[in-house]
Design an enzyme around this catalytic site. Structure first.
Site, mmCIF file in Angstrom:
data_model
loop_
_atom_site.group_PDB
_atom_site.id
_atom_site.type_symbol
_atom_site.label_atom_id
_atom_site.label_comp_id
_atom_site.label_asym_id
_atom_site.label_seq_id
_atom_site.Cartn_x
_atom_site.Cartn_y
_atom_site.Cartn_z
ATOM 1 N N ILE A 60 0.890 -1.169 0.000
ATOM 2 C CA ILE A 60 0.000 0.000 0.000
ATOM 3 C C ILE A 60 0.921 1.210 0.000
ATOM 4 O O ILE A 60 1.899 1.254 0.748
ATOM 5 C CB ILE A 60 -0.927 -0.016 1.234
ATOM 6 C CG1 ILE A 60 -1.940 1.139 1.187
ATOM 7 C CG2 ILE A 60 -0.151 0.011 2.538
ATOM 8 C CD1 ILE A 60 -3.003 1.049 2.296
ATOM 9 N N SER A 61 0.676 2.167 -0.866
ATOM 10 C CA SER A 61 1.559 3.329 -0.991
ATOM 11 C C SER A 61 1.556 4.176 0.274
ATOM 12 O O SER A 61 0.584 4.187 1.040
ATOM 13 C CB SER A 61 1.135 4.208 -2.171
ATOM 14 O OG SER A 61 1.375 3.568 -3.394
ATOM 15 N N ALA A 62 2.654 4.900 0.481
ATOM 16 C CA ALA A 62 2.725 5.860 1.576
ATOM 17 C C ALA A 62 1.640 6.920 1.385
ATOM 18 O O ALA A 62 1.251 7.240 0.252
ATOM 19 C CB ALA A 62 4.097 6.518 1.614
#
Length: 215
Positions: A60-62
Site C-alpha cells: 500500500i503506498s505511503a
C-alpha cells in the site's frame, strides 16, 4: 464518513511540507480509513506515512504519495478515472471520494486474490463508484474508455501506449517510470499530442504485464 482523527496530524504535516494543497485531496485523505485496507497485523501502523506490505510482493503506498498523485492528476468531481494496480484498494477509495458519486473509478489488479480482497473492502465501505477488474492493467480497460484521468501504481519501462490511447483529449496520466531509478511522470494529452513533465524520483513495485516488465 467521519474524519479519521488519526489522519489529522499526518495531513497537517503533508500540508506544511507542501505535498498536498488541494482541499478535495485533503478531505479525501481525512475520510478514508486506511487501516481497513491493511492486513490485521499491520492495522496499528495505518497512520504512519510509509508503504506497507499487503502480501503477494505488493504494498500500500505511503500516504504522501497517494496525496501527491491525486494532486498531480487535478481530479474533478464527476470524472471517469482508470487506476492500474488496485493493490489494497486504498488509493482507489481516495480517488473515489474526490470524483464523488457522479464519477467512477475503474481499477485493474493482475493478482486475483488482491482484486477480490479489495473488491470486498470497497463494497463494505460503500464505494459503489469503484469497479474492480482482474486483468493486465498495462492494456487498460477498453470497455469503459475513454478516461478523463489515468494513474499507475507500479513502475514500468514507459507509460503503456494502450493507456495513452484510452485517455481523453485534455486528459492526464500520472505514472512512475524506470527500474532502479524511477521518476514520477505527468503526461497531458492535448489535440492528440502528448506533453510530458517529470515530477520527482520515486520507488514503486514493478509494473508487470504485456506493456510493462516481464515477471
Amino acid at each position: 464518513m467521519q474524519v479519521i482523527k488519526e489522519m489529522i496530524p499526518v495531513v497537517e504535516r503533508l500540508k506544511r511540507e507542501g505535498y498536498i494543497r488541494n482541499e478535495k485531496v485533503i478531505q479525501a485523505l481525512l475520510k478514508v480509513p486506511r487501516e481497513e485496507f491493511l492486513p490485521e497485523e499491520l492495522k496499528e501502523y495505518a497512520y504512519i506515512d510509509t508503504p506497507l506490505s499487503i502480501g503477494y510482493g505488493q504494498t500500500i503506498s505511503a500516504i504522501h504519495m497517494v496525496g501527491m498523485m491525486c494532486e498531480a492528476l487535478d481530479l474533478k468531481e464527476g470524472q471517469k478515472v482508470l487506476e492500474v494496480g488496485t493493490g489494497s484498494g486504498y488509493h482507489a477509495a481516495v480517488v473515489a471520494e474526490i470524483v464523488g458519486k457522479d464519477g467512477v473509478v475503474v481499477t485493474i489488479e493482475r493478482i486475483p486474490e488482491l482484486a477480490e480482497r479489495a473488491k470486498k473492502v470497497l463494497k463494505r465501505l460503500g464505494y459503489d463508484n469503484v469497479i474492480v477488474v482482474c486483468g493486465d492493467g498495462t492494456l487498460g480497460y477498453p470497455p469503459l474508455a475513454p478516461y478523463d484521468r489515468i494513474y499507475i501504481t507500479a513502475a514500468g519501462p514507459k507509460v503503456p501506449k494502450p493507456l495513452i490511447d484510452q485517455l481523453k483529449d485534455g486528459g492526464k496520466i500520472v505514472a512512475p517510470v524506470g527500474r532502479k531509478i524511477q521518476e514520477l511522470i505527468l503526461l497531458e494529452k492535448r489535440e492528440c499530442k502528448v506533453f510530458e513533465k517529470r515530477l520527482c524520483e520515486v520507488a514503486f513495485v514493478p509494473l508487470i504485464g504485456e506493456e510493462g516488465w516481464r515477471e
